[in-house]
Design an enzyme around this catalytic site. Structure first.
Site, short mmCIF file in Angstrom:
data_model
loop_
_atom_site.label_atom_id
_atom_site.label_comp_id
_atom_site.label_asym_id
_atom_site.label_seq_id
_atom_site.Cartn_x
_atom_site.Cartn_y
_atom_site.Cartn_z
N MET A 81 9.55 -3.67 -0.36
CA MET A 81 10.23 -2.50 0.17
C MET A 81 10.38 -2.56 1.70
SD MET A 81 8.44 0.46 -2.19
CE MET A 81 9.48 1.78 -1.54
N ASP A 236 9.02 -2.62 -5.51
CA ASP A 236 8.03 -3.40 -6.24
C ASP A 236 6.97 -2.57 -6.94
OD1 ASP A 236 6.92 -2.69 -3.79
OD2 ASP A 236 6.45 -4.74 -3.19
#
Length: 484
Positions: A81, A236
């Protein structure tokens, strides 16, 4: 039979996972990635390396499973991210991506982080978030910023390559500091504060929705059917939650990847930014999650591996595997600063209590305990360890039974290890591909995996670790002063 492909773009590797319509993992492939650190506090990757890694991993799958790939019906994406990936009007990356663990924009983050930002986004504006990186670029690389057409998150750059569409989804977008997290929409006000507008942003979808379709020319190269759906996917950690079935309120997991995460699902939006616990959108529509983050979890063990010349698995294998009380050596895992609960980009790690007899094994155990203490910090910030019922363990660090027992004792809660199989972010991404391709009911689809082993806290050791944790928390301020 139909098949689904999950692509998980991590910091150190890209993983491709192929599953069938019964959710059985059939094949995996990996391609390594490198991080560039040209200056102190910087962390970057070349976005074109991600594409090369995806090509390599899919080509590896194709060698043994070309027939299965020809029957893939959907692709799901997961990824690291917060990274700022700038592209021009032709879709070309303008510079290396500034990654999640890059702390150069800490001053800009502090400027953005006020009551207005916290009210809109539901979070502290952390240095690792995407928005302050754009303010840093405006100050230091204005000529690059002037050429920018769009800013994409890492996995969304892969999506752009796959589909030609600039699209993101809610779970990843919530980590930018540009999203109105409660409304699940870009915030015009937060974009304005960084000199941007919605035209600079990718279109938003939910993680279970179609975001685009695989380009014909690329499909032929990869050995996949042209026009198959590419799902919105997830950041994720939200993807990992989908993989282990943490989608209902109260369920949670610990991830021991490069960073460490304590993740719990919620069905309502109830931010508490002052705790430094993230409140982000889940990958599923109408759901959110809370997440405490420590920046160096398995990454701390990788650091010790690099300085000792011993592989991480060998370091942990050298330890006595019977449960013991805390080490005399104390490790603070602030190798890249810390997020929860300190929001501190400047602090750095430390080893305390070294003696002439301290061994490599002592250092390994201290590192594992220090990471466990940092995850307890996340739990305390999110409501305390008494609020935890049980947690599923995922990530590379979960391969160590000793580490999971230490976590059970430190958190004073049950830790569950899934049965052999692949239930991580790539699996969650493949599940999201099924949702987008088939319209499958997510409640039935995202079940928890079978549990292979359970780690229960020991009351005596838990008391000893509680005292060691108090020592750990007391060390933060003195170490911070010495870090400056």
């Amino acid at each position: 039979m139909a098949y689904y492909l999950g692509l998980d773009l991590g910091t150190s590797s890209l993983k491709a996972l192929l599953i069938d319509e019964n959710q059985h993992p059939l094949a995996t492939a990996h391609a390594e990635l490198k991080v560039q650190r040209p200056h102190f506090g910087w962390s970057e990757q070349d976005p074109d390396d991600w594409i090369a890694a995806a090509r390599s991993a899919i080509a590896e799958l194709r060698k043994e499973h070309s027939t299965l790939l020809q029957n893939v019906r959907g692709i799901g994406l997961s990824g690291q991210m917060h990274g700022a990936t700038l592209i021009d009007a032709d879709g070309t990356a303008l510079r290396p991506c500034i990654l999640w663990n890059d702390t150069r924009s800490h001053k800009q983050a502090a400027l953005l982080d006020d009551d207005e930002a916290r009210r809109i986004t539901g979070n502290i504006v952390f240095p690792g978030f995407t928005a302050p990186k754009l303010l840093w670029l405006a100050e230091h690389e204005p000529e690059t910023l002037a050429k920018m057409d769009k800013v994409l998150l890492p996995k969304d750059y892969l999506r752009f390559w796959l589909t030609g569409e600039a699209v993101s989804e809610m779970s990843d977008a919530a980590g930018t500091a540009w999203l109105d997290t409660g409304a699940r929409a870009w915030s015009a006000r937060m974009l304005e504060r960084t000199g941007l507008n919605e035209g600079h942003m990718p279109r938003l979808v939910e993680g279970t929705q179609a975001s685009g379709y695989l380009r014909k020319a690329l499909a032929e190269e990869l050995g996949l059917p042209a026009g198959i759906v590419v799902a919105g996917g997830a950041g994720d950690n939200a993807a990992s939650a989908c993989g282990v079935g943490v989608v209902a309120p109260g369920n949670g997991f610990i991830s021991l990847g490069t960073s460490g995460v304590l993740f719990t699902a919620t069905d309502g939006y109830s931010p508490a930014p002052e705790t430094a616990v993230h409140t982000f959108c889940h990958a599923l529509p109408g759901r959110w999650h809370k997440m405490g983050v420590t920046l160096s979890a398995a990454g701390s063990l990788e650091w010790l591996s690099s300085v000792t010349g011993t592989k991480p698995a060998e370091l942990t294998a050298e330890l006595p595997q019977d449960p013991q009380g805390p080490s005399r050596v104390l490790f603070l895992p602030y190798l890249a600063g810390e997020r929860t609960p300190h929001n501190d980009a400047a602090v750095r790690g430390a080893l305390i209590g070294l003696a002439a007899e301290t061994s490599k094994a002592d250092l390994t155990r201290a590192v594992m305990e220090g990471v466990a203490f940092s995850i307890r910090d996340c739990a305390e910030a999110g409501g305390g360890i008494a609020a935890l019922n049980s947690l599923i363990a995922v990530g590379a660090g979960s391969r160590s039974a000793l580490w999971l027992q230490i976590l059970a004792d430190v958190l004073q809660t049950t830790i569950m290890l899934p049965a052999a199989g692949d239930f991580g972010a790539a699996f969650g991404a493949a599940r999201l591909a099924m949702c987008a391709a088939e319209g499958t009911d997510t409640t039935q689809l995202m079940a928890a995996p079978p549990i292979a082993r359970t780690f229960e806290p020991d009351a005596h050791r838990a008391k000893e670790f509680d005292a060691a944790y108090q020592r750990y928390t007391a060390a933060y301020l003195p170490i911070r002063e010495l870090s400056l």
